[in-house]
Scaffold this active site. Structure first.
Site, PDB file in Angstrom:
ATOM      1  N   THR A  12       4.011  -2.889 -17.548  1.00 22.23           N
ATOM      2  CA  THR A  12       4.082  -3.366 -18.933  1.00 22.23           C
ATOM      3  C   THR A  12       4.446  -4.837 -19.010  1.00 22.23           C
ATOM      4  O   THR A  12       3.971  -5.556 -19.889  1.00 22.23           O
ATOM      5  CB  THR A  12       5.111  -2.530 -19.713  1.00 22.23           C
ATOM      6  OG1 THR A  12       4.688  -1.157 -19.712  1.00 22.23           O
ATOM      7  CG2 THR A  12       5.231  -2.998 -21.150  1.00 22.23           C
ATOM      8  N   SER A  52       2.773   1.634 -13.080  1.00 25.02           N
ATOM      9  CA  SER A  52       3.643   2.183 -12.035  1.00 25.02           C
ATOM     10  C   SER A  52       3.358   3.649 -11.692  1.00 25.02           C
ATOM     11  O   SER A  52       3.571   4.042 -10.542  1.00 25.02           O
ATOM     12  CB  SER A  52       5.113   1.971 -12.388  1.00 25.02           C
ATOM     13  OG  SER A  52       5.481   2.636 -13.563  1.00 25.02           O
ATOM     14  N   THR A  85       7.916   0.235 -15.340  1.00 16.60           N
ATOM     15  CA  THR A  85       9.247   0.839 -15.374  1.00 16.60           C
ATOM     16  C   THR A  85       9.280   2.309 -14.957  1.00 16.60           C
ATOM     17  O   THR A  85      10.334   2.809 -14.563  1.00 16.60           O
ATOM     18  CB  THR A  85       9.865   0.722 -16.786  1.00 16.60           C
ATOM     19  OG1 THR A  85       9.034   1.393 -17.734  1.00 16.60           O
ATOM     20  CG2 THR A  85      10.033  -0.739 -17.174  1.00 16.60           C
ATOM     21  N   ASP A  86       8.158   3.015 -15.025  1.00 16.79           N
ATOM     22  CA  ASP A  86       8.199   4.457 -14.758  1.00 16.79           C
ATOM     23  C   ASP A  86       8.664   4.781 -13.340  1.00 16.79           C
ATOM     24  O   ASP A  86       9.397   5.748 -13.131  1.00 16.79           O
ATOM     25  CB  ASP A  86       6.831   5.092 -15.013  1.00 16.79           C
ATOM     26  CG  ASP A  86       6.537   5.266 -16.484  1.00 16.79           C
ATOM     27  OD1 ASP A  86       7.474   5.127 -17.300  1.00 16.79           O
ATOM     28  OD2 ASP A  86       5.379   5.560 -16.840  1.00 16.79           O
TER      29      ASP A  86
END
Length: 323
Positions: A12, A52, A85-86
């Site tokens: 992102t 991710s 971020t995942d």
């Protein structure tokens, strides 16, 4: 002037989102680094461009090589990795497992795309670069910087699906903060074990299984039938499982497959308190390894690293009984 190597992997923080079409585009690096001028020079390199959830060991291997190459360059004072971020916490810990103490390595990301109102990407990146350029960040292990906070890779986890304050370290809290132009630390951690020669290419043979109500041993048997070399079991509370799991645990240990126990709780660690059937005390007697301070996904990475080094049962146990 400090020189920081910026390694981008997508996510992102490197995206702009079209609300009408749903299409996600990648902005140029100038969108991310054009405002970072003055006392810190940023040299950028694209490693990959993946969301991710799309990251695999192929991309992680390429990233590890890029980080090592950057750290070996005497002109580079630190490294920043931008990441979705995942799975950010897993990539950060993957690097932490294999990089010896030394120049700072900082991972960061964003919860909002670059063209969304209130985007957090630029501030997170700026703070990550400042942390990486700070001499006090050396030899602290891989760090994660989000929302002014500095976290240790081994403790940080994504606690919320969309909040700007999604990343937390439930047990330790942040190591410090980025205030103004520099990083400030409130405490230091005991150095973690490092496995620079590990090869986690067999990660797919380490199964992560979460304990749930009325769960049967067939879940573990499935893992064994699929060639599991290791099993990480997310147990209830302080380290308890449904009694029906016990035959599967016994079969795994008898077959030489290490079973590593973590808690599915966000805080705390398994302690082996209860002696009833399926309780932690019984599991410890069976030979289950209790992992300190690690989540299930991170324990899976560590077990894969240990197995790649042909660690026996005693070495696996010793490794998980320390951070």
């Amino acid at each position: 002037m400090s020189t920081i190597k910026l390694l981008t992997t997508g996510g992102t923080i490197a995206m702009s989102h079209d609300a009408n079409t749903g299409k996600v585009d990648r902005p140029t690096n100038e969108v991310l680094t054009g405002w970072l001028k003055g006392t810190i020079e940023v040299v950028s390199e694209d490693v990959c461009n993946k969301s991710s959830p799309q990251m695999t060991l192929v991309e992680l291997g390429a990233l590890l090589r890029a980080v090592k190459s950057s750290l070996a360059d005497p002109k580079i004072d630190g490294v920043v990795v931008t990441h979705g971020t995942d799975t950010l916490e897993e990539t950060a810990y993957f690097l932490d497992l294999q990089l010896p103490p030394g120049k700072p390595v900082v991972v960061t990301g964003a919860m909002k795309a670059s063209n969304e109102a209130g985007t957090d990407g630029p501030a997170n990146l700026m703070n990550a670069v400042r942390a990486a350029a700070c001499a006090d960040s050396r030899s602290r292990g891989v760090l994660v910087v989000m929302q002014d906070e500095i976290h240790a890779a081994r403790y940080v986890t994504k606690m919320h699906t969309s909040s700007l304050h999604a990343f937390r370290s439930p047990e330790s809290g942040p190591l410090g903060w980025v205030r103004g132009e520099k990083a400030e630390y409130r405490f230091s951690l005991e150095p973690a074990a490092c496995y620079p020669d590990a090869d986690v290419s067999s990660l797919s043979s380490v199964f992560l299984i979460k304990a749930v109500l009325d769960m049967g041993a067939e879940w573990l048997d499935f893992a064994l039938e699929r060639g599991a070399r290791g099993i990480v079991l997310e147990a209830f509370g302080q380290g308890n499982v449904p009694p029906a799991l016990l035959p599967g645990i016994r079969r795994a240990i008898a077959a030489g497959v290490p079973v590593v126990l973590v808690s599915r709780c966000a805080g705390g660690e398994p302690q082996g308190t209860y002696g009833y059937e399926g309780g932690g005390a019984m599991l410890r007697e069976l030979g289950v390894v209790f992992a300190r301070e690690l989540s299930g996904p991170k324990a899976r990475l560590k077990l894969a690293a240990l197995l790649s080094l042909h660690a026996d049962a005693a070495k696996v146990r010793a490794a998980f009984e320390r951070p």
